[in-house]
Design an enzyme around this catalytic site. Structure first.
Site, PDB file in Angstrom:
ATOM      1  N   LYS A  64       0.876  -1.196   0.000  1.00  0.00           N
ATOM      2  CA  LYS A  64       0.000   0.000   0.000  1.00  0.00           C
ATOM      3  C   LYS A  64       0.901   1.230   0.000  1.00  0.00           C
ATOM      4  CE  LYS A  64      -3.795  -2.468   0.773  1.00  0.00           C
ATOM      5  NZ  LYS A  64      -4.983  -2.540  -0.080  1.00  0.00           N
ATOM      6  N   LYS A  87       2.174  -9.297  -1.399  1.00  0.00           N
ATOM      7  CA  LYS A  87       1.487  -9.361  -2.691  1.00  0.00           C
ATOM      8  C   LYS A  87       1.276  -7.959  -3.231  1.00  0.00           C
ATOM      9  CE  LYS A  87      -3.072  -9.921  -2.793  1.00  0.00           C
ATOM     10  NZ  LYS A  87      -3.541  -8.544  -2.975  1.00  0.00           N
ATOM     11  N   ASP A 136      -1.337  -5.283  -5.038  1.00  0.00           N
ATOM     12  CA  ASP A 136      -2.776  -5.105  -4.880  1.00  0.00           C
ATOM     13  C   ASP A 136      -3.495  -5.523  -6.159  1.00  0.00           C
ATOM     14  OD1 ASP A 136      -3.958  -2.862  -2.392  1.00  0.00           O
ATOM     15  OD2 ASP A 136      -4.932  -4.601  -3.261  1.00  0.00           O
ATOM     16  N   GLU A 137      -4.826  -5.701  -6.024  1.00  0.00           N
ATOM     17  CA  GLU A 137      -5.578  -6.325  -7.120  1.00  0.00           C
ATOM     18  C   GLU A 137      -5.598  -5.447  -8.375  1.00  0.00           C
ATOM     19  OE1 GLU A 137      -6.918  -5.373  -4.280  1.00  0.00           O
ATOM     20  OE2 GLU A 137      -8.135  -3.675  -4.896  1.00  0.00           O
ATOM     21  N   HIS A 152      -6.958 -13.797  -6.389  1.00  0.00           N
ATOM     22  CA  HIS A 152      -7.706 -12.676  -5.801  1.00  0.00           C
ATOM     23  C   HIS A 152      -9.100 -12.680  -6.427  1.00  0.00           C
ATOM     24  CE1 HIS A 152      -8.834  -8.716  -4.454  1.00  0.00           C
ATOM     25  NE2 HIS A 152      -7.753  -8.662  -3.706  1.00  0.00           N
ATOM     26  N   LYS A 202     -13.100  -5.332   7.185  1.00  0.00           N
ATOM     27  CA  LYS A 202     -13.900  -4.340   6.441  1.00  0.00           C
ATOM     28  C   LYS A 202     -14.825  -4.945   5.394  1.00  0.00           C
ATOM     29  CE  LYS A 202     -10.705  -3.208   2.684  1.00  0.00           C
ATOM     30  NZ  LYS A 202      -9.645  -2.310   2.199  1.00  0.00           N
TER      31      LYS A 202
HETATM   32  C1  CAP Z   1      -7.054  -5.484   1.655  1.00  0.00           C
HETATM   33  C2  CAP Z   1      -7.142  -5.523   0.145  1.00  0.00           C
HETATM   34  C3  CAP Z   1      -7.782  -6.778  -0.394  1.00  0.00           C
HETATM   35  C4  CAP Z   1      -9.165  -7.037   0.080  1.00  0.00           C
HETATM   36  C5  CAP Z   1      -9.770  -8.139  -0.755  1.00  0.00           C
HETATM   37  C6  CAP Z   1      -7.887  -4.310  -0.391  1.00  0.00           C
HETATM   38  O1  CAP Z   1      -6.392  -4.328   2.039  1.00  0.00           O
HETATM   39  O2  CAP Z   1      -5.862  -5.486  -0.414  1.00  0.00           O
HETATM   40  O3  CAP Z   1      -7.802  -6.641  -1.809  1.00  0.00           O
HETATM   41  O4  CAP Z   1      -9.103  -7.475   1.368  1.00  0.00           O
HETATM   42  O5  CAP Z   1     -10.969  -8.499  -0.143  1.00  0.00           O
HETATM   43  O6  CAP Z   1      -7.460  -3.850  -1.435  1.00  0.00           O
HETATM   44  O7  CAP Z   1      -8.873  -3.959   0.243  1.00  0.00           O
HETATM   45  P1  CAP Z   1      -6.491  -3.858   3.579  1.00  0.00           P
HETATM   46  P2  CAP Z   1     -11.347 -10.050  -0.076  1.00  0.00           P
HETATM   47  O8  CAP Z   1      -5.808  -4.911   4.414  1.00  0.00           O
HETATM   48  O9  CAP Z   1      -5.780  -2.545   3.629  1.00  0.00           O
HETATM   49  O10 CAP Z   1      -7.939  -3.753   3.896  1.00  0.00           O
HETATM   50  O11 CAP Z   1     -10.163 -10.705   0.550  1.00  0.00           O
HETATM   51  O12 CAP Z   1     -12.585 -10.072   0.766  1.00  0.00           O
HETATM   52  O13 CAP Z   1     -11.564 -10.498  -1.470  1.00  0.00           O
HETATM   53 MG    MG Z   2      -6.423  -5.300  -2.410  1.00  0.00          MG
END
Ligand code: CAP
Ligand code: MG
Length: 410
Positions: free
Chosen positions: A149, A175, A177-178, A267, A307
């Site tokens: 991040k 990792k 991010d998506e 993801h 969250k």
């Molecule tokens: C978490 C995260 C993940 C989500 C995916 C985001 O970051 O990187 O992509 O958790 O959700 O971008 O929000 P934080 P899920 O730790 O800063 O929240 O695993 O439910 O698919």
């Molecule tokens: Mg993410």
């Protein structure tokens, strides 16, 4: 017309594919028959072109159970209706047009029971839970990881530095991010070069194996090229956004992974467009499809901690499926992620067990990456030593920083 697809005395044989759905409509029998017809060989009219030899391909609604709200139906499909090994084709029947039928007020695919003949037509994971634990030399404890991040914007050098801080702080996995791919501010090639350099440095300095999951999500041929580049540069894992990339692309990537032997991190960005609503499918079918195609680890939710919305029972059911014996399909590592921090670790492990990858992005980098990383590792160590977090934080300052900032949940 549609009612002929309903036969509540029908007993499906073991080789049939069975779907379980939640359905709401004013005429349940007609609507359920419509779902079976439209997902197998029928349409809204009897057609003159139907032949008797093909009737055996029709789907059958064999169970309809009234619920507080709506009805749970089960549909049996002869395996010959599908092309083996072709996931898009299977889903175009069992999870295709049906959601659009006008008479439905709600339709959710809750589960898919694949027959052996279809399961055998997929390879499953090249690397599963056992392989990942063996690579990391971590026998029992949950794995801890972070997401770089800010999720977008860092240049390759800064991205790599954050990864280094996370691994040095004690995390097993970092990792992308998506929504990071190969944007101008952080091209995939330099991302890999810089970050794998940091991975090597962190492994040398910690004496621990580490995982880096770069996001290869792109057009399929480009994904393969990126995956090969990761392998060539000594990487051990790739990440793919399975919903936005698509099932066909995931199948192609998995085929390639037979040679690459990389951990395939799935993801699920975008899943909530259809796992949360009245029309769509639950996470369990998604997890079954992804495991069958062959991911190694997959985001499955945080049991309503953090969250993101994800029911406790649902996450537990999905995770226990992922780790269950399923013919020769390897077990898959569930990942809890989204709004997490060290204070949540005991609750997560009590709800979801040790075979879990716990990821925290904001919950790590808000404290300073190295401190946040160490707080996560200390939380897991505290559990292994069966020491309450507050107690453990008295002698572990990074954990104390996290608990002071975020609090903790018993
Ligand atoms: C978490 C995260 C993940 C989500 C995916 C985001 O970051 O990187 O992509 O958790 O959700 O971008 O929000 P934080 P899920 O730790 O800063 O929240 O695993 O439910 O698919
Ligand atoms: Mg993410």
């Amino acid at each position: 017309m549609y009612e002929k697809y309903v036969n509540l005395s029908f007993k499906p044989s073991r080789n049939q594919l069975i779907t379980t759905l939640h359905l709401e409509a004013s005429n349940i029998k007609h609507a359920a028959g419509g779902v079976a017809a439209e997902s197998s060989i029928g349409t809204w009219q009897e057609v003159t072109t139907e032949k008797s030899y093909m009737k055996k391909l029709a789907a059958t609604v064999f169970s309809m159970k009234k619920q507080d709200k709506g009805t749970e139906i089960k549909i049996a499909y002869p395996p010959e209706l599908f092309e083996e090994g072709n996931m898009p084709n299977i889903l175009s029947s069992i999870a295709g047009n049906i959601f659009g039928l006008q008479e439905l007020k709600a339709l959710r695919l809750l589960d898919i029971d694949f027959p052996k003949s279809i399961i055998k037509s997929f390879k499953g994971p090249e690397l599963g839970i056992k392989d990942i634990r063996r690579l990391l030399k971590i026998k029992k404890r949950p794995l801890v990881g972070t997401i770089i991040k800010p999720k977008l914007g860092l240049n390759s050098k800064d991205h790599a530095k954050v990864a280094y801080e996370a691994w040095i702080g004690g995390l097993d996995l970092v990792k992308c991010d998506e929504n990071l791919a190969s944007q101008k501010f952080n091209k995939f090639e330099t991302n890999i070069k810089e970050t794998l350099k940091m991975l090597e440095k962190a492994e040398k300095e910690t004496g621990e194996r580490k995982i880096y999951a770069p996001n290869v999500t792109a057009e399929t041929k480009e994904m393969i090229r990126r995956a090969k580049l990761v392998k060539e540069k000594g990487g051990n894992c790739i990440m793919v956004d399975i919903i936005t990339a698509g099932w066909a692309a995931l199948q192609t990537l998995r085929e390639e992974n037979q040679d690459l032997k990389l951990i395939l991190h799935a993801h699920r960005a975008g899943h909530a467009a259809f796992t949360r609503g009245k029309y769509g499918m639950s996470m369990l079918p998604i997890a079954k499809i992804a495991r069958l195609i062959g991911v190694s680890q997959i985001h499955t939710g945080t049991a309503n901690i953090g969250k993101m919305e994800s029911g406790e029972e649902e996450t537990q059911a999905v995770n226990s499926f992922l780790m269950s014996k399923w013919f020769s399909i390897k077990p898959v590592f569930p990942i809890a992620s989204g709004g997490l921090h060290a204070g949540y670790v005991p609750k997560l492990v009590s709800l979801l067990g040790n075979d879990l990858i716990i990821q925290a992005g904001g919950g790590v980098h808000a404290l300073g990456t190295r401190i946040g990383a160490t707080s996560m590792r200390q939380a897991v160590d505290a559990i292994e030593k069966e020491i309450p977090l507050q107690e453990y934080s008295k002698t572990h300052k990074e954990l104390k920083v996290a608990l002071d900032k975020f609090g903790y949940v018993r």
